[in-house]
Design a protein around this motif. Structure first.
Motif, short mmCIF file in Angstrom:
data_model
loop_
_atom_site.label_atom_id
_atom_site.label_comp_id
_atom_site.label_asym_id
_atom_site.label_seq_id
_atom_site.Cartn_x
_atom_site.Cartn_y
_atom_site.Cartn_z
N LEU A 12 0.88 -1.11 -0.25
CA LEU A 12 0.04 -0.46 0.20
C LEU A 12 1.15 0.79 -0.23
O LEU A 12 0.83 2.06 -0.77
CB LEU A 12 -0.91 -0.11 1.12
CG LEU A 12 -2.16 -0.98 1.51
CD1 LEU A 12 -2.92 -0.83 2.38
CD2 LEU A 12 -3.49 -1.00 0.28
N LEU A 13 2.25 1.05 1.00
CA LEU A 13 3.13 2.37 0.19
C LEU A 13 3.43 2.62 -0.45
O LEU A 13 4.03 3.61 -1.09
CB LEU A 13 3.81 2.23 2.14
CG LEU A 13 4.67 3.29 2.14
CD1 LEU A 13 3.55 3.74 3.16
CD2 LEU A 13 6.04 2.44 3.45
N SER A 14 3.62 1.99 -1.53
CA SER A 14 3.86 1.86 -2.65
C SER A 14 3.25 2.89 -4.17
O SER A 14 3.93 3.02 -4.55
CB SER A 14 4.59 1.12 -3.31
OG SER A 14 5.58 -0.22 -2.41
N ASP A 15 2.31 2.79 -3.41
CA ASP A 15 1.13 3.37 -4.49
C ASP A 15 1.20 5.02 -3.46
O ASP A 15 0.48 4.81 -2.19
CB ASP A 15 0.40 3.32 -4.67
CG ASP A 15 -0.60 3.54 -5.69
OD1 ASP A 15 -0.68 4.74 -5.44
OD2 ASP A 15 -1.41 2.95 -6.11
N SER A 16 1.01 6.25 -4.38
CA SER A 16 0.70 7.14 -3.75
C SER A 16 -0.69 7.76 -3.10
O SER A 16 -0.80 7.70 -1.94
CB SER A 16 1.12 8.37 -4.95
OG SER A 16 0.40 8.25 -5.78
N GLY A 17 -1.44 7.00 -4.19
CA GLY A 17 -2.86 6.92 -3.00
C GLY A 17 -3.24 5.92 -2.19
O GLY A 17 -4.56 6.22 -2.05
N THR A 18 -2.84 5.14 -1.41
CA THR A 18 -2.86 4.84 -0.95
C THR A 18 -2.00 4.56 0.25
O THR A 18 -1.46 3.11 1.00
CB THR A 18 -3.23 3.09 -1.59
OG1 THR A 18 -1.97 2.74 -2.14
CG2 THR A 18 -4.49 2.35 -2.15
N ARG A 19 -1.13 5.55 0.31
CA ARG A 19 0.12 5.74 1.06
C ARG A 19 -0.50 6.08 2.53
O ARG A 19 0.71 5.04 3.76
CB ARG A 19 0.96 6.76 0.90
CG ARG A 19 1.58 7.13 1.77
CD ARG A 19 3.05 8.85 1.73
NE ARG A 19 3.50 9.37 2.02
CZ ARG A 19 4.92 8.75 2.55
NH1 ARG A 19 5.32 7.32 1.69
NH2 ARG A 19 5.99 8.57 3.78
N ASP A 20 -1.54 6.95 2.60
CA ASP A 20 -1.59 6.70 3.96
C ASP A 20 -2.29 5.49 4.84
O ASP A 20 -2.28 5.28 5.38
CB ASP A 20 -2.70 7.74 4.12
CG ASP A 20 -1.80 9.23 3.54
OD1 ASP A 20 -1.18 9.73 3.99
OD2 ASP A 20 -3.35 9.93 3.35
N ASP A 21 -2.93 4.84 4.12
CA ASP A 21 -3.73 3.31 4.40
C ASP A 21 -1.98 2.61 5.21
O ASP A 21 -2.48 1.70 5.97
CB ASP A 21 -4.50 2.70 3.61
CG ASP A 21 -6.01 3.23 3.11
OD1 ASP A 21 -5.82 3.98 4.25
OD2 ASP A 21 -6.37 3.83 2.35
N GLY A 22 -1.59 2.20 3.94
CA GLY A 22 -0.23 2.04 4.24
C GLY A 22 0.61 2.14 5.81
O GLY A 22 1.05 1.33 6.30
N LEU A 23 1.09 3.50 5.70
CA LEU A 23 1.32 3.75 6.82
C LEU A 23 0.55 2.93 7.97
O LEU A 23 0.98 3.04 9.63
CB LEU A 23 1.04 5.29 7.13
CG LEU A 23 2.73 5.63 5.88
CD1 LEU A 23 2.08 7.52 5.89
CD2 LEU A 23 4.24 5.54 6.26
N LEU A 24 -1.10 3.55 8.57
CA LEU A 24 -1.65 2.58 9.62
C LEU A 24 -1.20 1.63 9.50
O LEU A 24 -1.45 0.86 10.22
CB LEU A 24 -2.99 3.64 8.99
CG LEU A 24 -3.18 4.67 8.75
CD1 LEU A 24 -5.38 4.90 9.12
CD2 LEU A 24 -3.73 5.11 10.19
#
Length: 367
Positions: free
Chosen positions: A318-330
């Motif tokens: 998820l962190l690898s896509d700017s669109g899902t970055r915030d979800d990846g961090l969570l």
């Protein structure tokens, strides 16, 4: 529960102490003369009760509760230690007694469960209880087998804690266990330790060495079909960490088919998790999300380690896509909290590395 196959005065005294009875009260409970019990206490292992008396002692021990059994084992262990408390006289022993073998094997089973739950403190105490009591030179083949299994399990514990290299590490324990299994001439166990040592090499960054060892073990008849499939999967893991993502994907797909044929759903799920990371490394986020969704829907997350590994892979993608970055961090933050809570140091380092390098084009590689 402890079992005594042959009573001597030593075991008889340990039972009296465990029951917390005086010599007179003990004799009365057993229906014996005080002089008989006194003889046991003075001669210890140099005397043995008559067969009918042995049966009486069997009954007394069998009727005792768990607390008495624990005290019995403790007293007997202390009385057969290299230095006895009474005058610190040196005694010679022939290694573990029959009841100790049984207790040792039971503790190994308990340690397996504790490790699966990442209860490292309890697992360490169970293993240390035996590894600290006996030396390899004191043991017969049965004792050596238990000693080697305990040492190998200690390696698993150290690996999960992130202690990979050094004098108190997974590598050290695995190498020691391998030496004992080699001495016992148990090829399957030796090959399994070779596989564990390759994992250590991979975790310490020796990717080419690990990949070569995995490749050799993937066709090694000493291993079971499942272990050979795991070795094949880990070839792909090492290749992916080394940046050879497409080749890694082909190798992992072959391993995935093996797990399907073997009807190993947990390994099959883990293989999809590894495939997801390989496709992420190749920049194919669509396939990465496809594979991680399969892993998340089919994988077991009953233990902290399983949850952390799956969430780390998911968050990394998820962190690898700017669109899902915030979800990846969570997702990564939640995985980090679990890793910290259970002392999963290696996994915590991986998460921190992923987050620190998240601004780069591909991010870090991790197991």
């Amino acid at each position: 529960m402890a079992t005594v196959h042959h009573w001597t005065g030593l075991e008889a005294k340990a039972l009296r102490l465990a029951l917390r009875l005086s010599v007179r009260a003990y004799a009365q409970q057993l229906g014996l003369a005080v002089a008989t019990v006194s003889k046991w206490e003075s001669k210890l292992a140099n005397t043995a009760p008559r067969p009918d008396t042995q049966a009486i002692l069997d009954t007394a021990l069998g009727r005792a509760d768990a607390a008495v059994h624990l005290r019995f084992e403790t007293h007997l262990s202390e009385m057969t230690s290299p230095l006895q408390n009474a005058g610190l006289r040196r005694v010679t022993t022939a290694g573990p007694r029959a009841w100790e073998y049984e207790s040792w094997a039971d503790d190994l089973d308990r340690a397996v469960v504790a490790l699966s739950r990442q209860d490292f403190v309890f697992a360490d105490s169970l293993l240390g209880r035996w590894l600290g009591r006996f030396k390899a030179c004191e043991l017969d083949d049965k004792g050596l087998y238990l000693f080697a299994r305990s040492t190998a399990m200690l390696g698993d514990l150290r690996r999960d804690q992130g202690a990979v290299l050094g004098p108190i590490s997974a590598q050290y324990s695995y190498a020691a266990a391998r030496a004992v299994f080699s001495r016992l001439d148990i090829p399957r166990r030796v090959a399994q330790l070779d596989l564990s040592l390759a994992v250590v090499a991979e975790m310490s960054g020796e990717l080419e060495t690990a990949a070569r060892t995995y490749e050799d073990l993937a066709v090694d008849d000493r291993l079971s079909h499942r272990d050979r499939a795991r070795a094949r999967l880990w070839v792909g893991t090492a290749l992916s960490k080394d940046g050879r993502h497409d080749y890694a994907t082909r190798v992992m797909l072959a391993a995935t088919r093996d797990f399907e044929d073997l009807q190993e759903p947990d390994d099959w799920s883990v293989a999809h998790q590894k495939l997801a990371l390989a496709r992420r490394g190749a920049g194919d986020l669509t396939q990465a999300l496809h594979f991680i969704d399969i892993a998340r829907s089919s994988g077991t997350t009953e233990t902290p380690m399983q949850r952390v590994r799956l969430d780390t892979a998911h968050g990394h993608i998820l962190l690898s896509d700017s669109g899902t970055r915030d979800d990846g961090l969570l997702v990564l933050d939640a995985a980090a909290r679990t890793a910290a809570q259970y002392g999963l140091v290696h996994q915590l380092r991986s998460i921190e590395g992923i987050k620190a390098m998240s601004e780069g084009p591909t991010g870090p590689r991790q197991r």
